[in-house]
Design a protein around this motif. Structure first.
Motif, short mmCIF file in Angstrom:
data_model
loop_
_atom_site.label_atom_id
_atom_site.label_comp_id
_atom_site.label_asym_id
_atom_site.label_seq_id
_atom_site.Cartn_x
_atom_site.Cartn_y
_atom_site.Cartn_z
N PRO A 63 3.06 7.03 5.25
CA PRO A 63 2.25 5.88 4.84
C PRO A 63 0.74 6.12 4.97
O PRO A 63 -0.04 5.55 4.21
CB PRO A 63 2.71 4.74 5.75
CG PRO A 63 3.54 5.35 6.80
CD PRO A 63 3.95 6.71 6.36
N ILE A 64 0.33 6.98 5.88
CA ILE A 64 -1.09 7.31 5.99
C ILE A 64 -1.43 8.45 5.03
O ILE A 64 -2.44 8.41 4.33
CB ILE A 64 -1.47 7.68 7.45
CG1 ILE A 64 -1.28 6.47 8.37
CG2 ILE A 64 -2.89 8.20 7.53
CD1 ILE A 64 -2.23 5.31 8.14
N ASP B 116 11.78 8.25 6.01
CA ASP B 116 12.08 8.14 4.58
C ASP B 116 11.19 9.14 3.86
O ASP B 116 10.09 8.83 3.43
CB ASP B 116 11.82 6.71 4.10
CG ASP B 116 12.33 6.47 2.69
OD1 ASP B 116 12.63 7.46 1.98
OD2 ASP B 116 12.44 5.30 2.30
N VAL B 117 11.68 10.36 3.76
CA VAL B 117 10.89 11.47 3.23
C VAL B 117 10.38 11.19 1.82
O VAL B 117 9.23 11.49 1.49
CB VAL B 117 11.73 12.77 3.27
CG1 VAL B 117 11.02 13.90 2.55
CG2 VAL B 117 12.04 13.15 4.70
N GLU C 3 0.79 1.83 14.78
CA GLU C 3 2.23 1.98 14.96
C GLU C 3 2.65 3.44 14.88
O GLU C 3 3.50 3.90 15.65
CB GLU C 3 2.99 1.14 13.93
CG GLU C 3 2.96 -0.33 14.26
CD GLU C 3 3.80 -1.18 13.32
OE1 GLU C 3 4.54 -0.61 12.48
OE2 GLU C 3 3.71 -2.41 13.43
N MET C 4 2.03 4.17 13.95
CA MET C 4 2.35 5.59 13.84
C MET C 4 1.91 6.34 15.09
O MET C 4 2.63 7.21 15.59
CB MET C 4 1.69 6.19 12.60
CG MET C 4 2.37 5.79 11.31
SD MET C 4 1.61 6.58 9.89
CE MET C 4 2.04 8.29 10.20
N LEU D 67 0.84 -1.21 0.00
CA LEU D 67 0.00 0.00 0.00
C LEU D 67 0.87 1.25 0.00
O LEU D 67 0.57 2.23 -0.69
CB LEU D 67 -0.93 0.01 1.21
CG LEU D 67 -2.12 -0.94 1.18
CD1 LEU D 67 -2.85 -0.93 2.53
CD2 LEU D 67 -3.08 -0.59 0.06
N TRP D 68 1.95 1.23 0.75
CA TRP D 68 2.84 2.38 0.82
C TRP D 68 3.58 2.57 -0.51
O TRP D 68 3.75 3.68 -0.99
CB TRP D 68 3.81 2.19 1.96
CG TRP D 68 4.52 3.44 2.41
CD1 TRP D 68 4.28 4.73 2.01
CD2 TRP D 68 5.58 3.52 3.35
NE1 TRP D 68 5.11 5.59 2.66
CE2 TRP D 68 5.92 4.88 3.49
CE3 TRP D 68 6.26 2.58 4.10
CZ2 TRP D 68 6.94 5.33 4.34
CZ3 TRP D 68 7.26 3.02 4.95
CH2 TRP D 68 7.60 4.37 5.08
N GLU D 69 3.98 1.47 -1.12
CA GLU D 69 4.74 1.54 -2.37
C GLU D 69 3.86 1.81 -3.58
O GLU D 69 4.23 2.59 -4.45
CB GLU D 69 5.46 0.21 -2.62
CG GLU D 69 6.56 -0.10 -1.64
CD GLU D 69 7.04 -1.54 -1.74
OE1 GLU D 69 6.72 -2.24 -2.74
OE2 GLU D 69 7.73 -1.99 -0.81
#
Length: 188
Positions: free
Chosen positions: A94-95, A88-89, A60-61, A15-17
């Motif tokens: 991720p959200i 990791d700018v 987690e965030m 999802l992040w990628e």
């Protein structure tokens, strides 16, 4: 790690990628090293798995944010620690990245943990700013809610600018800018 855990973690990464649309059940299964039967044994489908992954990311965030905002120091020191934390700018938040995914934003169930996460961070920042105001660190005229929204906008906008430039420099400048504005308000 159990199969369901591998599926959730693989979905989080994808999802992040790639975003929701770019994350196929087959890609999830391949990354998790799990078969189709295993996936559907643990989850009713891609939306159910994505929801579990988004919730895990948000949880987690939330814990990480609380580490910095709930730690020792002045309000400005805690906000500085949060904004300058290692990240990791170029991958973005991720959200925050999920807000750019029309399928996530159009799905009222998938959208809930995204909305809740942003609301929680904004409120937590406002609490820290109010503590600073109440302690005399910031002037009594400081509006914690509006200032927290500004900090959030700068943070998320910094990610977008960095990704567009292919460099973390715009993110760093945005963070430096908002911290400079907060420091100029500090009366201590």
């Amino acid at each position: 790690m159990s199969t369901s855990e591998r599926l959730i973690e693989s979905t989080r990464e994808l999802l992040w990628e790639r975003g929701y649309v770019g994350t196929s059940p087959k890609a999830i299964q391949q990354r998790a090293g799990a078969g189709q039967g295993s996936m559907y044994h643990h989850f009713s489908g891609k939306p159910d798995l994505a929801l579990a992954a988004i919730r895990r990311t948000a949880d987690e965030m939330r814990a990480a944010v609380e580490t910095w905002l709930g730690g020792p120091g002045t309000a400005l020191e805690r906000i500085t620690a949060y904004l300058r934390r290692e990240r990791d700018v170029l991958k973005g938040c991720p959200i925050g990245r999920l807000t750019q995914d029309p399928d996530v934003m159009a799905d009222p169930v998938l959208r809930v943990p995204v909305d809740e996460m942003f609301a929680w961070v904004r409120e937590r920042l406002a609490e820290v700013l109010a503590q600073g105001r109440d302690a005399g660190e910031f002037p009594a005229t400081l509006d914690p809610q509006a200032t927290a929204s500004t900090v959030m906008a700068v943070l998320q906008g910094g990610y977008v600018l960095a990704r567009a430039a292919g460099s973390p420099e715009p993110f760093t400048r945005a963070v430096d800018g908002v911290l400079g504005l907060l420091a100029a308000q500090a009366t201590a």
